[in-house]
Motif scaffolding. Sequence first.
Motif, PDB file in Angstrom:
ATOM      1  N   SER A  21       0.262   7.317 -11.164  1.00 48.60           N
ATOM      2  CA  SER A  21       0.214   5.863 -10.989  1.00 48.60           C
ATOM      3  C   SER A  21       1.598   5.317 -10.653  1.00 48.60           C
ATOM      4  CB  SER A  21      -0.332   5.196 -12.250  1.00 48.60           C
ATOM      5  OG  SER A  21      -1.684   5.549 -12.432  1.00 48.60           O
ATOM      6  N   ALA A  22       2.636   5.927 -11.211  1.00 51.65           N
ATOM      7  CA  ALA A  22       4.006   5.501 -10.911  1.00 51.65           C
ATOM      8  C   ALA A  22       4.344   5.766  -9.442  1.00 51.65           C
ATOM      9  CB  ALA A  22       4.991   6.222 -11.824  1.00 51.65           C
ATOM     10  N   ALA A  25       2.578   3.135  -7.308  1.00 47.88           N
ATOM     11  CA  ALA A  25       3.294   1.858  -7.364  1.00 47.88           C
ATOM     12  C   ALA A  25       4.575   1.920  -6.531  1.00 47.88           C
ATOM     13  CB  ALA A  25       3.615   1.502  -8.810  1.00 47.88           C
ATOM     14  N   ARG A  28       3.722   1.779  -2.797  1.00 51.57           N
ATOM     15  CA  ARG A  28       3.402   0.417  -2.364  1.00 51.57           C
ATOM     16  C   ARG A  28       4.666  -0.432  -2.250  1.00 51.57           C
ATOM     17  NH1 ARG A  28      -2.037   0.144  -6.043  1.00 51.57           N
ATOM     18  NH2 ARG A  28      -3.401   1.088  -4.479  1.00 51.57           N
ATOM     19  N   ALA A  29       5.595  -0.244  -3.171  1.00 49.53           N
ATOM     20  CA  ALA A  29       6.863  -0.983  -3.109  1.00 49.53           C
ATOM     21  C   ALA A  29       7.675  -0.554  -1.890  1.00 49.53           C
ATOM     22  CB  ALA A  29       7.662  -0.758  -4.389  1.00 49.53           C
ATOM     23  N   CYS A  55      -1.713   2.044   0.308  1.00 52.85           N
ATOM     24  CA  CYS A  55      -0.978   0.794   0.531  1.00 52.85           C
ATOM     25  C   CYS A  55      -1.889  -0.380   0.856  1.00 52.85           C
ATOM     26  CB  CYS A  55       0.050   0.983   1.639  1.00 52.85           C
ATOM     27  SG  CYS A  55       1.394   2.084   1.160  1.00 52.85           S
ATOM     28  N   TYR A  57      -4.854  -0.647  -0.475  1.00 53.67           N
ATOM     29  CA  TYR A  57      -5.752  -0.708  -1.631  1.00 53.67           C
ATOM     30  C   TYR A  57      -7.164  -0.222  -1.313  1.00 53.67           C
ATOM     31  CZ  TYR A  57      -2.126  -3.208  -4.141  1.00 53.67           C
ATOM     32  OH  TYR A  57      -0.951  -3.540  -4.757  1.00 53.67           O
TER      33      TYR A  57
END
Length: 63
Positions: A21-22, A25, A28-29, A55, A57
């Motif tokens: 999950s990290a 994230a 996406r950042a 990215c 979703y």
Amino acid sequence: MTRNHTGHRIGECHQRAKLSSAQVAAMRADHAAGLSYRRLALKYHCGISTARDICTYRTRWAG
């Protein structure tokens, strides 16, 4: 363990998950900062379509 409404494992808890999950994230950042899907795929060792789907979703909504 994260499960969906039907009781199936989702996200990084799924036995076939390749990214945490990290990492999702962070991907996406990085995309928001301007990295292309190709660069993301190289950086996170996944396919271009996987990077795009994450990215946008299309996959890993909760991730």
